[in-house]
Motif scaffolding. Structure first.
Motif, short mmCIF file in Angstrom:
data_model
loop_
_atom_site.label_atom_id
_atom_site.label_comp_id
_atom_site.label_asym_id
_atom_site.label_seq_id
_atom_site.Cartn_x
_atom_site.Cartn_y
_atom_site.Cartn_z
N THR A 29 0.87 -0.94 0.05
CA THR A 29 0.05 0.10 -0.02
C THR A 29 1.00 1.31 0.12
OG1 THR A 29 -1.83 -1.40 1.18
CG2 THR A 29 -1.69 1.36 1.13
N GLY A 30 0.55 2.01 -0.97
CA GLY A 30 1.26 3.40 -1.02
C GLY A 30 2.49 3.38 -1.78
N ALA A 31 2.87 2.11 -2.39
CA ALA A 31 4.17 1.80 -3.20
C ALA A 31 3.73 2.54 -4.68
CB ALA A 31 4.33 0.56 -3.37
N ARG A 32 4.75 3.16 -5.21
CA ARG A 32 4.62 3.50 -6.62
C ARG A 32 5.53 2.42 -7.44
NH1 ARG A 32 5.19 10.03 -6.26
NH2 ARG A 32 3.79 10.51 -4.85
N ILE A 33 4.70 1.93 -8.63
CA ILE A 33 5.39 0.94 -9.41
C ILE A 33 5.45 1.57 -10.86
CG2 ILE A 33 4.71 -0.90 -7.62
CD1 ILE A 33 2.60 -1.56 -10.05
N ALA A 34 6.12 0.85 -11.65
CA ALA A 34 5.90 0.91 -13.17
C ALA A 34 5.96 -0.41 -13.89
CB ALA A 34 7.15 1.84 -13.66
N ILE A 35 5.18 -0.44 -14.74
CA ILE A 35 5.22 -1.79 -15.45
C ILE A 35 5.50 -1.61 -16.77
CG2 ILE A 35 3.62 -3.74 -16.31
CD1 ILE A 35 1.83 -3.08 -13.83
N LEU A 36 6.77 -2.04 -17.27
CA LEU A 36 7.35 -1.96 -18.39
C LEU A 36 7.44 -3.10 -19.46
CD1 LEU A 36 10.47 -0.05 -17.32
CD2 LEU A 36 8.29 0.89 -18.10
N GLY A 37 7.38 -2.83 -20.61
CA GLY A 37 7.38 -3.91 -21.50
C GLY A 37 7.00 -3.67 -23.06
N PRO A 38 7.12 -4.54 -23.80
CA PRO A 38 7.05 -4.35 -25.39
C PRO A 38 5.40 -4.25 -25.72
CG PRO A 38 7.93 -6.28 -25.11
CD PRO A 38 8.12 -5.82 -23.89
N CYS A 39 4.93 -3.75 -26.79
CA CYS A 39 3.61 -3.70 -27.05
C CYS A 39 2.94 -5.16 -27.20
CB CYS A 39 3.31 -3.07 -28.55
SG CYS A 39 3.66 -1.48 -28.73
N GLY A 40 1.83 -5.34 -26.45
CA GLY A 40 1.44 -6.59 -26.38
C GLY A 40 1.90 -7.52 -25.16
N SER A 41 2.67 -6.87 -24.42
CA SER A 41 2.80 -7.87 -23.51
C SER A 41 2.24 -7.98 -22.20
CB SER A 41 4.40 -7.35 -23.10
OG SER A 41 4.29 -6.24 -22.34
N GLY A 42 1.09 -7.36 -22.11
CA GLY A 42 -0.06 -7.56 -21.18
C GLY A 42 0.15 -6.56 -20.12
N LYS A 43 0.75 -5.27 -20.42
CA LYS A 43 0.83 -4.34 -19.34
C LYS A 43 -0.61 -3.59 -19.11
CE LYS A 43 3.11 -1.81 -22.13
NZ LYS A 43 3.28 -2.58 -23.29
N SER A 44 -1.34 -3.28 -19.91
CA SER A 44 -2.64 -2.80 -19.73
C SER A 44 -3.69 -3.84 -19.04
CB SER A 44 -3.46 -2.39 -21.07
OG SER A 44 -2.61 -1.14 -21.40
N THR A 45 -3.49 -5.14 -19.62
CA THR A 45 -4.25 -6.19 -19.09
C THR A 45 -4.08 -6.32 -17.45
OG1 THR A 45 -4.39 -7.20 -21.10
CG2 THR A 45 -5.02 -8.56 -19.31
N THR A 46 -2.92 -6.53 -17.04
CA THR A 46 -2.37 -6.54 -15.77
C THR A 46 -2.93 -5.44 -15.18
OG1 THR A 46 -0.20 -7.44 -16.28
CG2 THR A 46 -0.30 -6.63 -14.04
N LEU A 47 -3.05 -4.18 -15.47
CA LEU A 47 -3.54 -3.08 -14.61
C LEU A 47 -4.95 -3.24 -14.31
CD1 LEU A 47 -1.40 -0.12 -16.07
CD2 LEU A 47 -1.10 -1.08 -13.80
N ARG A 48 -5.65 -3.68 -15.60
CA ARG A 48 -7.07 -3.89 -15.34
C ARG A 48 -7.50 -5.03 -14.58
NH1 ARG A 48 -10.24 -1.62 -18.98
NH2 ARG A 48 -11.81 -3.33 -19.12
N VAL A 49 -6.50 -5.96 -14.48
CA VAL A 49 -6.87 -7.04 -13.64
C VAL A 49 -6.90 -6.58 -12.13
CG1 VAL A 49 -5.91 -9.24 -12.90
CG2 VAL A 49 -6.58 -8.86 -15.29
N ILE A 50 -5.46 -5.83 -11.94
CA ILE A 50 -5.39 -5.32 -10.56
C ILE A 50 -6.43 -4.32 -10.10
CG2 ILE A 50 -3.83 -3.88 -8.96
CD1 ILE A 50 -1.57 -4.91 -10.67
N ALA A 51 -7.22 -3.46 -11.07
CA ALA A 51 -7.95 -2.45 -10.72
C ALA A 51 -9.65 -3.49 -10.66
CB ALA A 51 -8.18 -1.52 -11.97
N GLY A 52 -9.54 -4.64 -10.97
CA GLY A 52 -10.98 -5.39 -10.97
C GLY A 52 -11.65 -4.92 -12.10
N LEU A 53 -11.15 -4.62 -12.91
CA LEU A 53 -12.20 -4.30 -14.53
C LEU A 53 -12.23 -5.56 -15.24
CD1 LEU A 53 -10.61 -0.69 -14.98
CD2 LEU A 53 -12.81 -1.29 -14.01
N GLU A 54 -11.13 -6.34 -15.06
CA GLU A 54 -11.11 -7.66 -15.83
C GLU A 54 -11.23 -9.11 -15.13
OE1 GLU A 54 -10.86 -8.35 -19.15
OE2 GLU A 54 -10.40 -6.26 -19.84
N ALA A 55 -12.04 -9.72 -15.28
CA ALA A 55 -11.97 -11.20 -14.69
C ALA A 55 -11.01 -11.80 -15.12
CB ALA A 55 -13.22 -12.00 -14.73
#
Length: 69
Positions: A29-55
């Motif tokens: 809690t309170g940590a700042r992170i960065a998710i880095l990687g090439p296009c199509g590596s799952g960065k946005s999907t990871t963030l959507r899962v963490i936020a509870g927007l994707e099952a």
């Protein structure tokens, strides 16, 4: 307190390659992170899962997860 994510797999359609496969994160809690990687590596999907927007497709039984209620 943390936001755990253990062995999360996300697959958009049956038979397709997984967008996320066995992802493990433990973000304090309170940590700042960065998710880095090439296009199509799952960065946005990871963030959507963490936020509870994707099952998620699967996760480790008994482990805390980010599966939306």
């Amino acid at each position: 307190m943390s936001s755990p994510c253990h062995d999360v797999t996300k697959q958009f359609t049956s038979g397709s390659a997984p967008a996320l496969q066995a992802v493990n994160l433990d973000i304090l809690t309170g940590a700042r992170i960065a998710i880095l990687g090439p296009c199509g590596s799952g960065k946005s999907t990871t963030l959507r899962v963490i936020a509870g927007l994707e099952a998620v497709f699967s996760f480790a039984p008994g482990a805390p997860s980010v599966v939306p209620s």
